[in-house]
Design a protein around this motif. Structure first.
Motif, PDB file in Angstrom:
ATOM      1  N   TYR A 213      18.213  39.207  62.984  1.00 18.88           N
ATOM      2  CA  TYR A 213      18.078  39.549  64.402  1.00 18.88           C
ATOM      3  C   TYR A 213      17.611  38.377  65.119  1.00 18.88           C
ATOM      4  O   TYR A 213      16.433  37.950  64.767  1.00 18.88           O
ATOM      5  CB  TYR A 213      17.177  40.864  64.847  1.00 18.88           C
ATOM      6  CG  TYR A 213      16.511  40.884  66.311  1.00 18.88           C
ATOM      7  CD1 TYR A 213      17.237  41.963  66.916  1.00 18.88           C
ATOM      8  CD2 TYR A 213      15.708  40.161  66.729  1.00 18.88           C
ATOM      9  CE1 TYR A 213      16.768  42.051  68.178  1.00 18.88           C
ATOM     10  CE2 TYR A 213      15.219  40.290  67.985  1.00 18.88           C
ATOM     11  CZ  TYR A 213      15.833  41.225  68.857  1.00 18.88           C
ATOM     12  OH  TYR A 213      15.479  41.355  70.284  1.00 18.88           O
ATOM     13  N   GLY A 215      16.515  36.898  68.785  1.00 19.74           N
ATOM     14  CA  GLY A 215      16.196  37.328  70.103  1.00 19.74           C
ATOM     15  C   GLY A 215      14.607  37.511  70.091  1.00 19.74           C
ATOM     16  O   GLY A 215      13.862  37.194  69.204  1.00 19.74           O
ATOM     17  N   ALA A 277      25.076  39.888  62.152  1.00 20.37           N
ATOM     18  CA  ALA A 277      23.938  39.717  63.081  1.00 20.37           C
ATOM     19  C   ALA A 277      23.577  40.964  63.818  1.00 20.37           C
ATOM     20  O   ALA A 277      24.454  41.847  63.887  1.00 20.37           O
ATOM     21  CB  ALA A 277      24.435  38.925  64.219  1.00 20.37           C
ATOM     22  N   VAL A 279      22.411  42.799  66.805  1.00 23.28           N
ATOM     23  CA  VAL A 279      22.443  42.842  68.444  1.00 23.28           C
ATOM     24  C   VAL A 279      21.932  44.404  68.924  1.00 23.28           C
ATOM     25  O   VAL A 279      22.705  45.161  69.144  1.00 23.28           O
ATOM     26  CB  VAL A 279      23.754  42.656  68.851  1.00 23.28           C
ATOM     27  CG1 VAL A 279      23.815  42.555  70.456  1.00 23.28           C
ATOM     28  CG2 VAL A 279      24.268  41.073  68.163  1.00 23.28           C
ATOM     29  N   LYS A 295      22.491  37.001  72.092  1.00 25.36           N
ATOM     30  CA  LYS A 295      22.496  37.054  70.594  1.00 25.36           C
ATOM     31  C   LYS A 295      24.073  37.448  70.258  1.00 25.36           C
ATOM     32  O   LYS A 295      24.535  37.285  69.133  1.00 25.36           O
ATOM     33  CB  LYS A 295      21.355  37.884  69.852  1.00 25.36           C
ATOM     34  CG  LYS A 295      21.141  38.967  70.705  1.00 25.36           C
ATOM     35  CD  LYS A 295      19.820  39.724  69.859  1.00 25.36           C
ATOM     36  CE  LYS A 295      19.192  41.109  70.379  1.00 25.36           C
ATOM     37  NZ  LYS A 295      18.778  40.786  71.965  1.00 25.36           N
ATOM     38  N   HIS A 298      25.962  34.420  70.591  1.00 24.08           N
ATOM     39  CA  HIS A 298      25.578  33.447  69.402  1.00 24.08           C
ATOM     40  C   HIS A 298      25.958  33.790  68.463  1.00 24.08           C
ATOM     41  O   HIS A 298      26.458  33.026  67.397  1.00 24.08           O
ATOM     42  CB  HIS A 298      23.788  33.454  69.458  1.00 24.08           C
ATOM     43  CG  HIS A 298      23.276  32.497  68.793  1.00 24.08           C
ATOM     44  ND1 HIS A 298      21.965  31.874  69.083  1.00 24.08           N
ATOM     45  CD2 HIS A 298      23.695  31.349  68.113  1.00 24.08           C
ATOM     46  CE1 HIS A 298      21.810  30.786  68.297  1.00 24.08           C
ATOM     47  NE2 HIS A 298      23.202  30.556  67.722  1.00 24.08           N
TER      48      HIS A 298
END
Length: 386
Positions: A213, A215, A277, A279, A295, A298
């Protein structure tokens, strides 16, 4: 054109502002950004920056480890926070106005509602164009501290009036744009997403080694759900990013590892090393249901699939491009199941990310932004014709 950008944040850490300013400078415009609490010595390439305003009274310079405030101080903070924030923004606006008075500009580009009134005032005084760039759906965003319904009502009225007067409105995703059109009747909203410049992504690992994560670490980000799900899966979980220190002081990361913010390139490497990832955000607020967070893009830049919260705008992008798996917000078991599904379908999802990377890149959004400014410049030329 000479563009004055206003943003009541530290420009150095605001990827959207930096990317837009640099893109417009590369297109031949002169860009100056007035920010808040900008670090001394920050010198971006292509545009200039100045700083207005001081630090929040709730933040102490040189603060070390987070500490949880006593109950009575937390209550006082909850009660006074809206008033304090209003004072901080008013102080910033006064300082930013004095800075702007000495500058020449053809366009004021106001980032978020916190700069809109100042931007409209400057544009009116100079006969300049006004661009309102809202990074979120302001009436539907989370509000920390005591409820302030009268302030919320006033802000909505001001946003409607000044946004209608703006020469263009820019926002981060189609969900927010649709809401602004429906609520305010605006027809001049354009979408410039929080994407990243395209780079051929390297091949991800053969299978995920972990979850990241990347962010802000704060409330309404589903971090508690992530921690609960981390106890149900075998993959390590890393939480990295700037933190709400008050929130973090009371947060139990469980088996997850918490890391401080990293430069973009290091986040890229961390995502690629781990392969998946996260999100995530709450669906409690309309703004979250409409959000397309940095994110997400990203992860696409890094070439890794996502496990994302099943809310309106995220669902739209993730399912359209097939770049990840969704879970119901607040459902830790559902998140764990989505992680397992992403592992099972990893090769397919990674291929979809690679295939979608150009469509979900800054080059697409930069063209919208530069095209908008080309139209503004053309309008100025028409006005100047004899």
């Amino acid at each position: 054109m000479k563009i004055l950008m206003l943003v009541a944040t530290n420009v150095a850490n605001d990827a959207r502002v930096v990317r837009e300013a640099a893109t417009l400078a590369e297109a031949g415009h002169q860009v100056h950004v007035i920010g808040k609490d900008v670090p001394e010595g920050y010198r971006p390439a292509g545009f200039t920056v100045s700083s207005a305003g001081g630090r929040s009274a709730f933040k102490k310079d040189g603060a070390g480890a987070s500490r949880r405030l006593p109950v009575h101080l937390r209550a006082a903070r909850w009660l006074l926070l809206p008033q304090h924030r209003n004072q901080v923004f008013r102080s910033w606006a006064r300082a930013a106005y004095q800075d702007a008075r000495s500058r020449e500009f053809d366009v004021v580009h106001a980032h978020d509602f916190s700069t809109l009134e100042l931007g409209a005032r400057l544009a009116d005084e100079r006969g300049a164009k006004l661009v309102y760039d809202t990074h979120e759906y302001w009436p539907g965003r989370p509000r920390v501290g005591r409820p302030a319904p009268l302030q919320k009502w006033r802000e909505s009225r001001v946003e409607q009036r000044l946004g209608a007067r703006a020469d263009a409105v820019v926002t981060v995703g189609e969900g927010v744009a649709e809401q602004l059109r429906a609520r305010y009747g605006w027809s001049h909203v354009r979408v410039v997403r929080n994407t990243f410049p395209y780079a051929e992504p390297p091949a991800p690992p053969k299978a995920p080694r972990g979850l990241v994560y990347a962010g802000r670490l704060g409330p309404y980000r589903e971090l508690e759900t992530i921690v609960a799900a981390a106890r149900l899966v075998d993959l390590p979980v890393t939480l990295v990013g700037p933190a709400d220190e008050t929130y973090l002081a009371g947060f139990d990361p469980g088996p997850a590892t918490v890391r401080p913010p990293l430069p973009v390139a290091e986040v890229d490497a961390l995502l690629r090393e781990n392969g998946l990832a996260l999100v995530t955000h709450s669906d409690r607020w309309i703004n979250h249901r409409l959000a397309l967070p940095n994110k997400l893009f990203h992860a696409v830049k890094a070439g890794v699939p996502v496990v994302a919260t099943d809310v309106a705008e995220l669902r739209r992008v993730v399912t359209r491009h097939g770049i990840g798996v969704l879970y119901r917000p607040g459902d830790a078991a559902g998140l764990a199941a989505a992680i397992r599904e992403a592992c099972d379908r990893y090769a397919e999802l990674a291929r979809n990310v690679r295939d979608s990377a150009r469509e979900l890149s800054w080059e697409k959004d930069a063209a919208v932004l530069t095209g908008l400014y080309e139209r503004l410049a053309a309008d100025d030329e028409k006005v100047g014709d004899p």
